[in-house]
Design a protein around this motif. Sequence first.
Motif, mmCIF file in Angstrom:
data_model
loop_
_atom_site.group_PDB
_atom_site.id
_atom_site.type_symbol
_atom_site.label_atom_id
_atom_site.label_comp_id
_atom_site.label_asym_id
_atom_site.label_seq_id
_atom_site.Cartn_x
_atom_site.Cartn_y
_atom_site.Cartn_z
ATOM 1 N N THR A 284 43.736 -32.048 5.165
ATOM 2 C CA THR A 284 43.404 -30.708 4.676
ATOM 3 C C THR A 284 43.525 -29.726 5.822
ATOM 4 N N LYS B 296 42.642 -25.226 6.563
ATOM 5 C CA LYS B 296 41.895 -24.094 6.035
ATOM 6 C C LYS B 296 42.800 -22.908 5.685
ATOM 7 N N THR C 113 38.181 -19.607 3.853
ATOM 8 C CA THR C 113 36.997 -20.474 3.859
ATOM 9 C C THR C 113 37.178 -21.777 3.095
ATOM 10 N N TRP C 114 38.316 -21.993 2.454
ATOM 11 C CA TRP C 114 38.477 -23.180 1.614
ATOM 12 C C TRP C 114 39.508 -24.139 2.192
ATOM 13 N N ASP C 115 39.466 -25.357 1.679
ATOM 14 C CA ASP C 115 40.387 -26.397 2.112
ATOM 15 C C ASP C 115 41.647 -26.394 1.251
ATOM 16 N N CYS D 199 48.883 -20.642 7.195
ATOM 17 C CA CYS D 199 47.813 -21.589 7.507
ATOM 18 C C CYS D 199 48.374 -22.990 7.743
#
Length: 307
Positions: free
Chosen positions: A5, A7, A10-12, A90
Motif C-alpha cells: 500500500t 498513501k 490520508t488513505w491507503d 503518490c
Amino acid sequence: MKSVTFKNKTWDVAANLHLPAGFDEAKKYPAIVVAHPISSCKEQTAAIYAAKLAELGYVCLAFDASTQGASGGPGRYLEDPATRVEDFRCAADYLVTLPYVDENRIGVLGICGGGGYAVNAAMTERRFKAVGTIVGANYGRLCREGDLSADAAIKALEGIGAQRTAEARGAETAIATYIPQSKAQLDSYGITDVDVVEAVDYYTTPRGQQPGSPNKLNVASTGAGFTFDAFHLAEKLLTQPLQIVVGGGQAGAFGSYRDGFELFNKAASKVKNIHVVPDATHYDLYDKPECVEQAVDRLKAFYAENL
C-alpha cells in the motif's frame, strides 16, 4: 508479486508489486507504474501487462485507483480525475522510497482510461521518464460526448446537480453501472457497439471478472469529468518519450483509436511512436494473447531505449 500500500493524502492505495525473476534487493531496477482502465482493478489487464514487463526486468507497480478496488478514499466508486491523477504522483512517491528502484528510470503505462490519466499525470510528474498507453482513452471526452446529441452533456450535468441536491438533503448515494450487467441485459437493450459488447464479455464473465471490479459508479462524482481533458497542454508539457498502442480493428464508442492519434499529433515529445495492432479491437488488447504480445514487443523496445 507482493501486495503493498501507499498513501494518497490520508488513505491507503492498494497495489501489487510485480518483481523480476531472480529479484535481488541489493540491485537497482527500472520501474513502471501500471494503471488499470476505468471500472477495472489491478488484478485485470493491468496485472497482465505488469507481469509481462516484470519478466523483462522491470519492477512494476499496479494499483487500484482511490475509492475503487481495495483502495481507500473519500467515498466509494468515485471517478474523479484530480484524485485519479494524484494516485500516479503518490505511486512515484512510493517507488522512490524503495532502495532497489532506480529513481532516474521510472516509467508509466496506462490502459484505456488509465492511459489518459497516465498522460495527464506525466505532464507535471517529471519523475516519469517514459510514457506508454494501451488503447488510451480521454475520460473527459467520453463524458462530454454522451449520446452525441448537442445538449447531452448539459442535460447530464443538470441531472448530476439534481442528484447532489437530493443527496445533500439526505437521499442515498446514487450508484450506477457502467455497462449492462449481463449479455442478456445487453441484448435486451439492443446494443451492438463493439466496445460495449466486448466490455460486457470482459467484465461480467470469467474472462476478466474480478471482485475488485464490481461495475459500480458514484453518479454525482462524474460531474468533475466534464471539464477534464486528459490531453490538455500536451503540446507544451508532454515532452517525455511516448509510446501509444491502439487497435486497428473495428472502432467502437470508447474512441481509443482516434484518441491515440489525437495524442500522437498533439504531444510535444520529440521521441514518440504510435503502433497499430492490426485487426485488434479495444478489448483484444486487454487480454487476447496474440494482441497483448504484439503490444508488449513494442513496449519492450520502447522502455529499453528510454528508461
